[in-house]
Enzyme design. Structure first.
Site, mmCIF file in Angstrom:
data_model
loop_
_atom_site.group_PDB
_atom_site.id
_atom_site.type_symbol
_atom_site.label_atom_id
_atom_site.label_comp_id
_atom_site.label_asym_id
_atom_site.label_seq_id
_atom_site.Cartn_x
_atom_site.Cartn_y
_atom_site.Cartn_z
ATOM 1 N N LYS A 9 -9.707 5.706 5.266
ATOM 2 C CA LYS A 9 -8.368 5.210 4.903
ATOM 3 C C LYS A 9 -8.454 4.010 3.976
ATOM 4 O O LYS A 9 -9.131 3.035 4.277
ATOM 5 C CB LYS A 9 -7.561 4.864 6.158
ATOM 6 C CG LYS A 9 -7.066 6.109 6.869
ATOM 7 C CD LYS A 9 -6.166 5.774 8.048
ATOM 8 C CE LYS A 9 -5.829 7.047 8.825
ATOM 9 N NZ LYS A 9 -5.451 6.758 10.204
ATOM 10 N N GLY A 10 -7.775 4.088 2.853
ATOM 11 C CA GLY A 10 -7.738 2.981 1.891
ATOM 12 C C GLY A 10 -8.912 2.981 0.924
ATOM 13 O O GLY A 10 -8.931 2.204 -0.027
ATOM 14 N N SER A 26 -1.939 0.259 -4.421
ATOM 15 C CA SER A 26 -2.599 1.424 -3.834
ATOM 16 C C SER A 26 -3.897 1.715 -4.564
ATOM 17 O O SER A 26 -3.964 1.570 -5.786
ATOM 18 C CB SER A 26 -1.678 2.648 -3.941
ATOM 19 O OG SER A 26 -2.386 3.826 -3.622
ATOM 20 N N ALA A 27 -4.905 2.158 -3.819
ATOM 21 C CA ALA A 27 -6.181 2.557 -4.428
ATOM 22 C C ALA A 27 -6.074 3.931 -5.084
ATOM 23 O O ALA A 27 -7.003 4.385 -5.739
ATOM 24 C CB ALA A 27 -7.275 2.585 -3.371
ATOM 25 N N SER A 28 -4.921 4.590 -4.904
ATOM 26 C CA SER A 28 -4.807 5.985 -5.353
ATOM 27 C C SER A 28 -4.394 6.120 -6.809
ATOM 28 O O SER A 28 -3.386 5.561 -7.238
ATOM 29 C CB SER A 28 -3.792 6.733 -4.487
ATOM 30 O OG SER A 28 -3.587 8.027 -5.006
ATOM 31 N N THR A 67 1.205 10.273 3.444
ATOM 32 C CA THR A 67 0.207 10.944 2.612
ATOM 33 C C THR A 67 -1.228 10.698 3.075
ATOM 34 O O THR A 67 -2.137 11.401 2.624
ATOM 35 C CB THR A 67 0.372 10.510 1.147
ATOM 36 O OG1 THR A 67 0.690 9.117 1.143
ATOM 37 C CG2 THR A 67 1.457 11.283 0.453
ATOM 38 N N LYS A 111 -10.846 -1.717 -1.903
ATOM 39 C CA LYS A 111 -10.621 -2.345 -0.603
ATOM 40 C C LYS A 111 -11.874 -2.068 0.237
ATOM 41 O O LYS A 111 -12.419 -0.975 0.140
ATOM 42 C CB LYS A 111 -9.387 -1.731 0.062
ATOM 43 C CG LYS A 111 -8.101 -1.900 -0.768
ATOM 44 C CD LYS A 111 -6.945 -1.098 -0.153
ATOM 45 C CE LYS A 111 -5.737 -1.141 -1.098
ATOM 46 N NZ LYS A 111 -4.575 -0.363 -0.612
ATOM 47 N N GLU A 140 -0.026 -2.853 4.896
ATOM 48 C CA GLU A 140 -1.157 -1.921 4.995
ATOM 49 C C GLU A 140 -1.173 -1.155 6.312
ATOM 50 O O GLU A 140 -0.730 -1.658 7.349
ATOM 51 C CB GLU A 140 -2.464 -2.719 4.914
ATOM 52 C CG GLU A 140 -2.918 -3.036 3.506
ATOM 53 C CD GLU A 140 -3.530 -1.825 2.799
ATOM 54 O OE1 GLU A 140 -3.779 -0.789 3.463
ATOM 55 O OE2 GLU A 140 -3.771 -1.914 1.582
ATOM 56 N N ASP A 141 -1.773 0.027 6.287
ATOM 57 C CA ASP A 141 -1.971 0.812 7.512
ATOM 58 C C ASP A 141 -3.454 0.914 7.879
ATOM 59 O O ASP A 141 -3.778 1.524 8.888
ATOM 60 C CB ASP A 141 -1.425 2.233 7.335
ATOM 61 C CG ASP A 141 -2.234 3.014 6.321
ATOM 62 O OD1 ASP A 141 -2.519 2.465 5.238
ATOM 63 O OD2 ASP A 141 -2.603 4.166 6.609
ATOM 64 N N ASP A 160 0.877 -1.160 0.000
ATOM 65 C CA ASP A 160 0.000 0.000 0.000
ATOM 66 C C ASP A 160 0.927 1.225 0.000
ATOM 67 O O ASP A 160 2.117 1.109 0.320
ATOM 68 C CB ASP A 160 -0.882 -0.030 1.254
ATOM 69 C CG ASP A 160 -1.755 1.196 1.371
ATOM 70 O OD1 ASP A 160 -2.321 1.627 0.356
ATOM 71 O OD2 ASP A 160 -1.880 1.741 2.496
ATOM 72 N N LEU A 161 0.410 2.367 -0.376
ATOM 73 C CA LEU A 161 1.256 3.570 -0.449
ATOM 74 C C LEU A 161 0.958 4.540 0.700
ATOM 75 O O LEU A 161 1.807 4.791 1.565
ATOM 76 C CB LEU A 161 1.034 4.265 -1.798
ATOM 77 C CG LEU A 161 1.735 5.604 -1.993
ATOM 78 C CD1 LEU A 161 3.250 5.435 -1.968
ATOM 79 C CD2 LEU A 161 1.293 6.253 -3.300
ATOM 80 N N ASP A 162 -0.284 5.065 0.672
ATOM 81 C CA ASP A 162 -0.637 6.123 1.626
ATOM 82 C C ASP A 162 -0.678 5.577 3.050
ATOM 83 O O ASP A 162 -1.472 4.688 3.360
ATOM 84 C CB ASP A 162 -2.001 6.715 1.252
ATOM 85 C CG ASP A 162 -1.991 7.316 -0.154
ATOM 86 O OD1 ASP A 162 -1.044 8.054 -0.460
ATOM 87 O OD2 ASP A 162 -2.922 7.036 -0.940
ATOM 88 N N ASN A 186 -3.266 8.738 -7.849
ATOM 89 C CA ASN A 186 -2.103 9.629 -7.775
ATOM 90 C C ASN A 186 -0.818 8.889 -7.401
ATOM 91 O O ASN A 186 0.236 9.520 -7.245
ATOM 92 C CB ASN A 186 -2.353 10.723 -6.730
ATOM 93 C CG ASN A 186 -3.452 11.680 -7.149
ATOM 94 O OD1 ASN A 186 -3.339 12.338 -8.187
ATOM 95 N ND2 ASN A 186 -4.522 11.753 -6.378
ATOM 96 N N ARG A 219 -11.619 7.330 -4.091
ATOM 97 C CA ARG A 219 -12.001 8.746 -4.057
ATOM 98 C C ARG A 219 -13.531 8.934 -4.008
ATOM 99 O O ARG A 219 -14.047 9.620 -3.130
ATOM 100 C CB ARG A 219 -11.420 9.458 -5.281
ATOM 101 C CG ARG A 219 -11.465 10.964 -5.188
ATOM 102 C CD ARG A 219 -10.880 11.607 -6.441
ATOM 103 N NE ARG A 219 -9.549 11.078 -6.750
ATOM 104 C CZ ARG A 219 -8.905 11.298 -7.898
ATOM 105 N NH1 ARG A 219 -9.459 12.039 -8.842
ATOM 106 N NH2 ARG A 219 -7.702 10.772 -8.098
#
Ligand code: BG6
Ligand code: MG
Length: 216
Positions: free
Chosen positions: A44-45, A115-117, A16, A146, A170-171, A8-10, A119, A48
């Site tokens: 979170k996760g 990542s779900a982003s 972020t 997710k 994951e966070d 995961d990224l954010d 960006n 958008r």
């Protein structure tokens, strides 16, 4: 045996999640939804448009906007988020994550991003981490966000590995559930991720040895 890692990224590679929260908080104020820590955690996760729906629903505003107006609200949030992303530098990589990526690379593990982003490629570029990743799952190709397992199953496919040779990091609760339902090893960062197979209080604690110590 583990052969691949899906990140995961954010909130895992960079802080972020805080930027997303800041931009959503601004939007919640605009539509008149009270901003709470529970709402912040629930986002979170989450993708958008799903995040926007959760914010509107939390304030009872889900029927106050047309689909076109909702897209405009999500675009406004994203513009504010991107302004924050453009301030990122490699100094914003969360503690331990660069060392862990190096450890994985040096030991021949395969690495992809889950990542779900939309960006994510931009964020990796500002952090100067793009080259560590053999692939990036494109969230635009997915039908379910997710906690659905789709994104982590797509990560295993990108890695060309069976699920039981893949670990996800994951966070957020939604992300841990996604990894677990994909049949992969879930590694969670943060205090309240009860369902994670392997748990760390903070990113700085992660290493191959520390993961193996919890796998027994
Ligand atoms: C996830 C974040 O990684 O991506 C969410 O945890 C965010 O907060 C989601 O809403 C979608 O991101 P983006 O950049 O496509 O709006
Ligand atoms: Mg996250």
């Amino acid at each position: 045996d583990l052969k691949g890692f899906a990140f995961d990224l954010d909130g895992v590679i960079a802080d972020t999640a805080r930027f997303h929260g800041q931009a959503w908080h601004q939007l919640a104020d605009k539509v008149g939804t009270e901003w709470t820590s529970e709402l912040a955690d629930a986002l979170k996760g989450v993708s958008r448009m799903d995040s926007l729906e959760l914010i509107l629903k939390a304030g009872g505003h889900e029927n106050d906007y047309t689909q076109e107006e909702k897209v405009a609200l999500a675009t406004e949030k994203n513009d504010n988020y991107i302004k924050l992303v453009e301030t990122l530098t490699p100094a914003d990589i969360l503690p331990g994550m660069k060392d862990f990526l190096d450890e994985l690379k040096d030991n021949g593990y395969h690495i992809v991003l889950a990542s779900a982003s939309k960006n994510a490629p931009k964020v990796l570029k500002y952090l100067q981490l793009t080259d560590y990743f053999e692939g990036i799952v494109n969230p635009a190709d997915l039908s379910h966000g997710k906690p659905d397992p789709e994104i982590y199953l797509a990560a295993a496919k990108l890695l060309d590995l069976p699920a039981d040779q893949v670990a996800g990091l994951e966070d957020a609760q939604a992300g841990i559930e996604s990894i677990n339902r994909a049949g992969e090893l879930s590694i969670g960062f943060g205090a309240d991720l009860k369902d994670a197979d392997v748990k760390f209080d903070k990113t700085g604690d992660v290493s191959l040895a520390a993961i193996k110590a919890q796998m027994n």
